[in-house]
Design a protein around this motif. Structure first.
Motif, PDB file in Angstrom:
ATOM      1  N   TYR A 210       0.437   3.263  16.004  1.00  0.00           N
ATOM      2  CA  TYR A 210       1.767   3.396  15.432  1.00  0.00           C
ATOM      3  C   TYR A 210       2.500   4.544  16.122  1.00  0.00           C
ATOM      4  O   TYR A 210       1.894   5.527  16.536  1.00  0.00           O
TER       5      TYR A 210
ATOM      6  N   GLY B  30      -6.029   8.667  12.219  1.00  0.00           N
ATOM      7  CA  GLY B  30      -6.353   9.893  12.910  1.00  0.00           C
ATOM      8  C   GLY B  30      -5.238  10.912  12.731  1.00  0.00           C
ATOM      9  O   GLY B  30      -4.202  10.603  12.149  1.00  0.00           O
TER      10      GLY B  30
ATOM     11  N   HIS C 238      -4.625   6.941   2.971  1.00  0.00           N
ATOM     12  CA  HIS C 238      -4.416   5.800   2.084  1.00  0.00           C
ATOM     13  C   HIS C 238      -4.592   6.237   0.639  1.00  0.00           C
ATOM     14  O   HIS C 238      -5.565   6.911   0.281  1.00  0.00           O
TER      15      HIS C 238
ATOM     16  N   LEU D 184       0.836  -2.929   9.711  1.00  0.00           N
ATOM     17  CA  LEU D 184       1.551  -2.482   8.532  1.00  0.00           C
ATOM     18  C   LEU D 184       2.999  -2.201   8.887  1.00  0.00           C
ATOM     19  O   LEU D 184       3.294  -1.687   9.962  1.00  0.00           O
TER      20      LEU D 184
ATOM     21  N   GLN E 190       0.841  -1.198   0.000  1.00  0.00           N
ATOM     22  CA  GLN E 190       0.000   0.000   0.000  1.00  0.00           C
ATOM     23  C   GLN E 190       0.875   1.246   0.000  1.00  0.00           C
ATOM     24  O   GLN E 190       2.012   1.216   0.466  1.00  0.00           O
TER      25      GLN E 190
ATOM     26  N   LYS F  48      10.630   4.271   5.167  1.00  0.00           N
ATOM     27  CA  LYS F  48      10.987   5.553   5.782  1.00  0.00           C
ATOM     28  C   LYS F  48      10.422   6.747   5.023  1.00  0.00           C
ATOM     29  O   LYS F  48      10.464   7.862   5.507  1.00  0.00           O
TER      30      LYS F  48
ATOM     31  N   PHE G 214       6.012  -0.008   7.556  1.00  0.00           N
ATOM     32  CA  PHE G 214       6.226   1.136   6.684  1.00  0.00           C
ATOM     33  C   PHE G 214       7.693   1.306   6.326  1.00  0.00           C
ATOM     34  O   PHE G 214       8.591   0.975   7.101  1.00  0.00           O
TER      35      PHE G 214
ATOM     36  N   GLY H 278       3.546  15.969   9.051  1.00  0.00           N
ATOM     37  CA  GLY H 278       3.427  15.429  10.398  1.00  0.00           C
ATOM     38  C   GLY H 278       2.012  15.208  10.880  1.00  0.00           C
ATOM     39  O   GLY H 278       1.763  15.183  12.081  1.00  0.00           O
ATOM     40  N   ARG H 279       1.091  15.062   9.973  1.00  0.00           N
ATOM     41  CA  ARG H 279      -0.296  14.783  10.353  1.00  0.00           C
ATOM     42  C   ARG H 279      -0.614  13.315  10.078  1.00  0.00           C
ATOM     43  O   ARG H 279       0.271  12.495   9.893  1.00  0.00           O
ATOM     44  N   GLY H 280      -1.893  12.983  10.081  1.00  0.00           N
ATOM     45  CA  GLY H 280      -2.283  11.601   9.849  1.00  0.00           C
ATOM     46  C   GLY H 280      -2.002  11.158   8.427  1.00  0.00           C
ATOM     47  O   GLY H 280      -1.788  11.971   7.535  1.00  0.00           O
ATOM     48  N   LEU H 281      -1.975   9.861   8.245  1.00  0.00           N
ATOM     49  CA  LEU H 281      -1.720   9.308   6.921  1.00  0.00           C
ATOM     50  C   LEU H 281      -3.021   9.121   6.159  1.00  0.00           C
ATOM     51  O   LEU H 281      -4.055   8.813   6.738  1.00  0.00           O
TER      52      LEU H 281
ATOM     53  N   PHE I 118       4.708   7.114   1.760  1.00  0.00           N
ATOM     54  CA  PHE I 118       5.215   5.899   2.386  1.00  0.00           C
ATOM     55  C   PHE I 118       4.623   4.671   1.698  1.00  0.00           C
ATOM     56  O   PHE I 118       3.437   4.627   1.388  1.00  0.00           O
TER      57      PHE I 118
ATOM     58  N   GLN J  25       1.350  11.562   3.736  1.00  0.00           N
ATOM     59  CA  GLN J  25       1.263  12.268   5.001  1.00  0.00           C
ATOM     60  C   GLN J  25       1.645  13.723   4.770  1.00  0.00           C
ATOM     61  O   GLN J  25       2.742  14.014   4.287  1.00  0.00           O
TER      62      GLN J  25
ATOM     63  N   TYR K  98       0.780   5.372   1.146  1.00  0.00           N
ATOM     64  CA  TYR K  98       0.112   6.375   1.963  1.00  0.00           C
ATOM     65  C   TYR K  98       0.787   7.716   1.770  1.00  0.00           C
ATOM     66  O   TYR K  98       1.979   7.798   1.452  1.00  0.00           O
TER      67      TYR K  98
END
Lengths: 113, 114
Positions: free
Chosen positions: B35, B106, A45, A101, A33, A105, A103, A40-43, A88, A37, A35
């Motif tokens: 995570y 989130g 999909h 998952l 998968q 880097k 990930f 620095g917030r949420g990921l 990512f 970001q 993703y």
């Protein structure tokens, strides 16, 4: 431990150009998968490609998977400033149940106007 | 439909203290994963809960623990905080907890340990 390693670590391009990011992984997978970001917030999909698929498209995104080389690439066509983010790759738990998952880097993409 | 929410968004603690972070999944989602994200180690899987049971666990010390309630909300706890625990903690939810489902993340809780 990291499963995937993205390449390059950072990428700077102009709006309208294409951006290609690569990911290599170590073990057998059921799916891979990608993703995104933002700062620095949420990921979020983006796309999932199964191990029996070689290529998948979603809008301006194109993902390829080469299981023999244990690698995947994400192509973003006609990049926009809003595509500036970290990307990512992540591999799933294989045959094990669950959602763990692993990930890489990440690649930091900067698109300037 | 409301997204995944995490509280608090920011937290400052001192070494030796403990902290509890909360995650409310999307309504109907039964799987919650946690995570840790740091500049040095990147994104690392902590644990996953499904129907109030821990299903998977990452390679973290026992100071890191979690639980899930009957409404699928989840909490994670870190005891005896260390400087290295400073990180962005993300939770993600999915419907049934299959490895092929989209996980919804989130916004994260940013923890600073002084």
């Amino acid at each position: 431990s990291q499963q995937g390693e993205e390449d390059p670590q950072a990428l700077s391009i102009q709006e309208g150009e294409n951006a290609t990011m690569n990911c290599s992984y170590k073990t057998s997978i059921n799916n891979l998968q990608w993703y995104r970001q933002n700062s620095g917030r949420g990921l979020v999909h983006l796309i999932l490609i199964r191990s029996n698929e070689r290529e998948k498209h979603s809008g301006r995104l194109r993902v390829t998977l080469d299981t023999s080389k244990k690698s995947s690439s994400l192509l973003i066509t006609a990049s926009r400033a809003a595509d500036t983010a970290s990307y990512f790759c992540a591999t799933g738990p294989g045959t094990q149940a669950g959602t763990a998952l692993i990930f890489g880097k990440g690649t930091t993409l900067s698109v300037s106007s | 439909k409301a997204g995944v929410t995490q509280t608090p968004r920011y937290l400052i603690k001192t070494r030796g203290q403990q902290v509890t972070l909360s995650c409310s999944p999307i309504s109907g989602h039964r799987s919650v994963s946690w995570y840790q994200q740091t500049p040095g180690q990147g994104l690392q899987f902590l644990f996953e809960y499904f129907s109030e049971t821990q299903r998977n666990k990452g390679n973290f010390p026992g100071r890191f623990s979690g639980r899930q309630f009957s409404n699928s909300r989840s909490e994670m706890n870190v005891s005896t905080l260390e400087l290295g625990d400073s990180a962005l903690y993300l939770c993600a939810s999915s419907l049934g907890g299959s490895g092929e489902e989209t996980q919804y993340f989130g916004p994260g809780t940013r923890l600073l340990v002084l």
